[in-house]
Design a protein around this motif. Structure first.
Motif, PDB file in Angstrom:
ATOM      1  N   PHE A  98     -93.502-105.951 -44.704  1.00 33.81           N
ATOM      2  CA  PHE A  98     -93.179-105.847 -45.447  1.00 33.81           C
ATOM      3  C   PHE A  98     -93.680-104.432 -46.609  1.00 33.81           C
ATOM      4  N   PHE A  99     -95.341-105.156 -46.782  1.00 32.39           N
ATOM      5  CA  PHE A  99     -96.122-103.826 -47.082  1.00 32.39           C
ATOM      6  C   PHE A  99     -96.208-102.683 -46.658  1.00 32.39           C
ATOM      7  N   LEU A 100     -96.520-103.077 -45.158  1.00 33.85           N
ATOM      8  CA  LEU A 100     -96.421-101.341 -44.570  1.00 33.85           C
ATOM      9  C   LEU A 100     -95.974-100.587 -45.198  1.00 33.85           C
ATOM     10  N   TYR A 101     -94.643-101.198 -45.315  1.00 32.51           N
ATOM     11  CA  TYR A 101     -92.971 -99.745 -46.239  1.00 32.51           C
ATOM     12  C   TYR A 101     -93.859 -99.607 -46.961  1.00 32.51           C
ATOM     13  N   GLY A 102     -93.779 -99.713 -47.812  1.00 33.08           N
ATOM     14  CA  GLY A 102     -94.230 -99.446 -49.239  1.00 33.08           C
ATOM     15  C   GLY A 102     -96.057 -99.261 -49.187  1.00 33.08           C
ATOM     16  N   VAL A 103     -96.738 -99.281 -48.706  1.00 39.55           N
ATOM     17  CA  VAL A 103     -97.410 -98.563 -48.061  1.00 39.55           C
ATOM     18  C   VAL A 103     -97.482 -96.789 -48.432  1.00 39.55           C
ATOM     19  N   VAL A 104     -97.468 -96.382 -46.963  1.00 46.73           N
ATOM     20  CA  VAL A 104     -96.833 -95.692 -46.362  1.00 46.73           C
ATOM     21  C   VAL A 104     -95.397 -94.625 -47.242  1.00 46.73           C
ATOM     22  N   ALA A 105     -94.598 -95.201 -48.198  1.00 50.64           N
ATOM     23  CA  ALA A 105     -93.694 -94.459 -48.937  1.00 50.64           C
ATOM     24  C   ALA A 105     -94.137 -93.630 -49.987  1.00 50.64           C
ATOM     25  N   GLY A 106     -94.702 -93.633 -50.444  1.00 53.35           N
ATOM     26  CA  GLY A 106     -95.161 -92.646 -51.092  1.00 53.35           C
ATOM     27  C   GLY A 106     -96.539 -91.405 -50.900  1.00 53.35           C
ATOM     28  N   ILE A 107     -96.812 -91.596 -49.144  1.00 55.70           N
ATOM     29  CA  ILE A 107     -97.603 -90.743 -48.672  1.00 55.70           C
ATOM     30  C   ILE A 107     -96.922 -90.418 -47.392  1.00 55.70           C
ATOM     31  N   VAL A 108     -96.272 -90.694 -46.822  1.00 53.22           N
ATOM     32  CA  VAL A 108     -95.142 -90.553 -45.268  1.00 53.22           C
ATOM     33  C   VAL A 108     -93.892 -90.156 -45.870  1.00 53.22           C
TER      34      VAL A 108
ATOM     35  N   PRO B 181     -82.576 -91.281 -43.246  1.00 47.89           N
ATOM     36  CA  PRO B 181     -82.756 -92.062 -44.910  1.00 47.89           C
ATOM     37  C   PRO B 181     -82.151 -92.937 -44.186  1.00 47.89           C
ATOM     38  N   LEU B 182     -80.421 -93.049 -44.138  1.00 45.17           N
ATOM     39  CA  LEU B 182     -79.149 -93.359 -44.170  1.00 45.17           C
ATOM     40  C   LEU B 182     -80.226 -94.798 -42.931  1.00 45.17           C
ATOM     41  N   PHE B 183     -80.913 -94.784 -41.836  1.00 48.79           N
ATOM     42  CA  PHE B 183     -81.264 -96.008 -40.567  1.00 48.79           C
ATOM     43  C   PHE B 183     -82.475 -96.605 -41.756  1.00 48.79           C
ATOM     44  N   LEU B 184     -82.975 -95.971 -42.268  1.00 50.28           N
ATOM     45  CA  LEU B 184     -84.736 -96.689 -42.872  1.00 50.28           C
ATOM     46  C   LEU B 184     -83.811 -96.908 -43.361  1.00 50.28           C
ATOM     47  N   VAL B 185     -82.845 -97.466 -44.647  1.00 47.36           N
ATOM     48  CA  VAL B 185     -82.764 -97.531 -45.650  1.00 47.36           C
ATOM     49  C   VAL B 185     -82.110 -98.878 -44.769  1.00 47.36           C
ATOM     50  N   LEU B 186     -81.011 -99.196 -44.046  1.00 48.19           N
ATOM     51  CA  LEU B 186     -80.825-100.016 -43.079  1.00 48.19           C
ATOM     52  C   LEU B 186     -81.872-100.938 -42.569  1.00 48.19           C
ATOM     53  N   LEU B 187     -82.237-100.264 -41.905  1.00 43.19           N
ATOM     54  CA  LEU B 187     -83.594-101.285 -41.528  1.00 43.19           C
ATOM     55  C   LEU B 187     -84.790-101.947 -42.919  1.00 43.19           C
ATOM     56  N   ARG B 188     -84.201-101.305 -43.683  1.00 42.91           N
ATOM     57  CA  ARG B 188     -85.766-101.641 -44.862  1.00 42.91           C
ATOM     58  C   ARG B 188     -84.749-102.665 -45.023  1.00 42.91           C
ATOM     59  N   MET B 189     -83.745-102.806 -44.829  1.00 38.84           N
ATOM     60  CA  MET B 189     -82.664-103.662 -45.840  1.00 38.84           C
ATOM     61  C   MET B 189     -82.582-105.940 -44.706  1.00 38.84           C
TER      62      MET B 189
ATOM     63  N   SER C 214     -86.838-105.324 -36.640  1.00 38.99           N
ATOM     64  CA  SER C 214     -86.563-103.813 -37.272  1.00 38.99           C
ATOM     65  C   SER C 214     -87.971-102.842 -37.987  1.00 38.99           C
ATOM     66  N   THR C 215     -89.015-103.618 -37.966  1.00 36.59           N
ATOM     67  CA  THR C 215     -90.265-102.844 -37.823  1.00 36.59           C
ATOM     68  C   THR C 215     -89.832-102.374 -37.317  1.00 36.59           C
ATOM     69  N   ALA C 216     -89.895-102.584 -35.452  1.00 36.53           N
ATOM     70  CA  ALA C 216     -90.702-101.874 -34.226  1.00 36.53           C
ATOM     71  C   ALA C 216     -89.375-101.089 -34.308  1.00 36.53           C
ATOM     72  N   LEU C 217     -88.703-100.534 -34.712  1.00 38.65           N
ATOM     73  CA  LEU C 217     -87.071 -99.489 -35.049  1.00 38.65           C
ATOM     74  C   LEU C 217     -87.293 -98.586 -35.624  1.00 38.65           C
ATOM     75  N   ILE C 218     -88.739 -99.064 -36.840  1.00 34.01           N
ATOM     76  CA  ILE C 218     -88.415 -97.913 -38.095  1.00 34.01           C
ATOM     77  C   ILE C 218     -89.980 -97.449 -37.454  1.00 34.01           C
ATOM     78  N   ALA C 219     -90.371 -97.746 -36.206  1.00 36.46           N
ATOM     79  CA  ALA C 219     -91.151 -97.158 -35.582  1.00 36.46           C
ATOM     80  C   ALA C 219     -91.236 -95.911 -35.091  1.00 36.46           C
ATOM     81  N   ALA C 220     -89.536 -96.425 -34.214  1.00 32.72           N
ATOM     82  CA  ALA C 220     -89.244 -95.178 -33.452  1.00 32.72           C
ATOM     83  C   ALA C 220     -88.385 -94.806 -34.006  1.00 32.72           C
ATOM     84  N   LEU C 221     -87.679 -94.444 -35.291  1.00 34.94           N
ATOM     85  CA  LEU C 221     -87.036 -93.746 -35.966  1.00 34.94           C
ATOM     86  C   LEU C 221     -87.137 -91.955 -35.805  1.00 34.94           C
TER      87      LEU C 221
END
Length: 426
Positions: free
Chosen positions: A27-37, A114-122, A96-103
């Motif tokens: 969950f926090f991995l997403y937050g760490v990279v949100a503002g830099i990636v 970004p639509l798929f990213l939001v879906l996986l985040r949800m 869901s996290t593994a799928l973000i790695a391949a998005l």
């Protein structure tokens, strides 16, 4: 209540801690990279402010659906059992996290990215919505009554370890890779690691006993009705006060543990590695202080510990941001401005929090109750915080006076909410 043997109790603690660590890492991995990636790869608007706001908007999306996850997992956790829901939540989070790695990125598939990213985040949010309540309840309900604050605080360490791993892995990858390499593919490694961790967590969780309190009221054939409905009976004030108590937890953690990285790198032009290492060090220190304050809450009272912790944590924002601004780029000063408030003061809130919330509800609706209080309040206390912080900084050209006042306000709200609980509930 029959207390299980020490071997089973240790196994339950290990199961909750490791599973919680994996969930929070994801969950926090997403937050760490949100503002830099993600702001660059998935929201390339050409305006840094807008891109960052959009990236943190998807970060918030995970918090918006967490209450839904809490209600769904809480319902079946109170009906079927805590253990089965914990296995399911960990599996969903890992996938869901593994799928973000391949998005693919925006440059590769356009608006679908970004639509798929939001879906996986949800989906991540749904999983974590069910994880937290179950993990802390397994240890709380297995533990000796006079040590419940301590034992319920142990899964809470998963938040600190998860943040430590998330920021540490990203920091390490940033250090060994060139900026272009990290932006193109390096960040994906951090997400792919989750898939490996999930197998370890599942193996441990499948080898623990169900909560003794859950088994007891099931053996007595206690009618749980509809948990989300039963939860509200006579508990309206308690639920609202619990959500208020949670305010400083969400605000402070997400500003100091997530948003501070963006603030230091974009506003103060501090190296990304220095910012990430500072947060990592704070998370490491927090691992030791969370159980300390859990123990203190057993000895001196849950609400008293939380009251002082809320106020100290809130007002610590003043020296923290003063040191950041006046550090002159000194690495040690920057690290201290994060480590002391986040690693120590914040633990005074997060340590006793699980037991405090668990004691607000009867066992038959406890999973639903604590999940609702924690996750629903997380929308405004946690999910919106990076966006609010970004906006408050924009009002003063990056000077954090309004941001500091907002943190103090959250601390006061939480302190008086927990005071209400002490007078009316506990």
């Amino acid at each position: 209540m029959t207390i299980p043997d020490k071997k089973m109790l240790r196994r339950v603690v290990a199961s909750s801690l490791i599973g919680s660590t994996i969930e929070w890492y994801d969950f926090f991995l997403y937050g760490v990279v949100a503002g830099i990636v993600f702001n660059q790869l998935y929201f390339p608007t050409g305006n840094a402010f807008v891109s960052t706001m959009l990236a943190f908007g998807t970060f918030a999306a995970g918090f918006v659906v967490r209450p839904v996850g809490g209600i769904i997992f809480g319902h079946f956790g109170d009906k079927i059992g805590r253990k089965s829901m914990l296995v399911l939540s960990l599996t969903i989070m890992g996938i869901s996290t593994a799928l973000i790695a391949a998005l693919p990125t925006f440059g590769q598939i356009g608006i679908l990215a970004p639509l798929f990213l939001v879906l996986l985040r949800m989906i991540q949010g749904l999983a974590l919505g069910g994880e937290w309540g179950g993990a802390v309840l397994m240890t709380f309900e297995h533990a000796p009554e006079k040590k419940r604050g301590l034992y319920a605080s142990l899964p809470q360490i998963g938040l600190a370890i998860g943040l430590l791993l998330a920021s540490g892995v990203v920091g390490f990858l940033s250090l060994i890779l060139a900026n272009d390499q990290f932006l193109q593919w390096g960040w994906r490694i951090a997400f792919a690691i989750s898939a490996l961790l999930v197998f370890l967590g599942l193996w441990i969780r499948l080898n623990v006993d169900e909560s003794p309190e859950f088994k007891k009221f099931k053996e007595e054939k206690t009618d749980t009705g509809i948990p989300i409905k039963e939860m509200w009976r006579g508990n309206v004030g308690t639920i609202l006060a619990g959500m208020g108590a949670r305010y400083i937890d969400g605000v402070f953690f997400n500003i100091m543990g997530v948003f501070s990285i963006t603030f230091l790198t974009q506003n103060l032009e501090i190296s990304q590695n220095i910012a990430l290492l500072g947060v990592s060090a704070a998370a490491f220190i927090m691992c030791f202080f969370i159980p300390v304050f859990g123990y203190i809450s057993d000895r001196y009272g849950r609400t008293k510990t939380y009251w002082y912790g809320s106020l100290v944590t809130g007002f610590s924002a003043i020296p923290a941001f003063w040191l950041m601004i006046n550090s002159g780029g000194n690495t040690l000063v920057i690290w201290l401005s994060i480590i002391i408030p986040l690693g120590i003061f914040y633990a005074a809130v997060y340590g006793p929090e699980a037991a405090l919330f668990a004691e607000l509800f009867d066992p038959k609706v406890r999973y639903t109750g604590i999940s609702f209080v924690y996750q629903f309040s997380g929308i405004f206390a946690s999910g919106l915080t990076p966006m609010i912080a970004t906006y408050l900084l924009s009002l003063t050209d990056g000077f954090p006076v309004y941001l500091v006042l907002y943190i103090i306000f959250a601390g006061i709200v939480s302190a008086y909410s927990v005071r209400w609980i002490s007078l009316h509930k506990i």
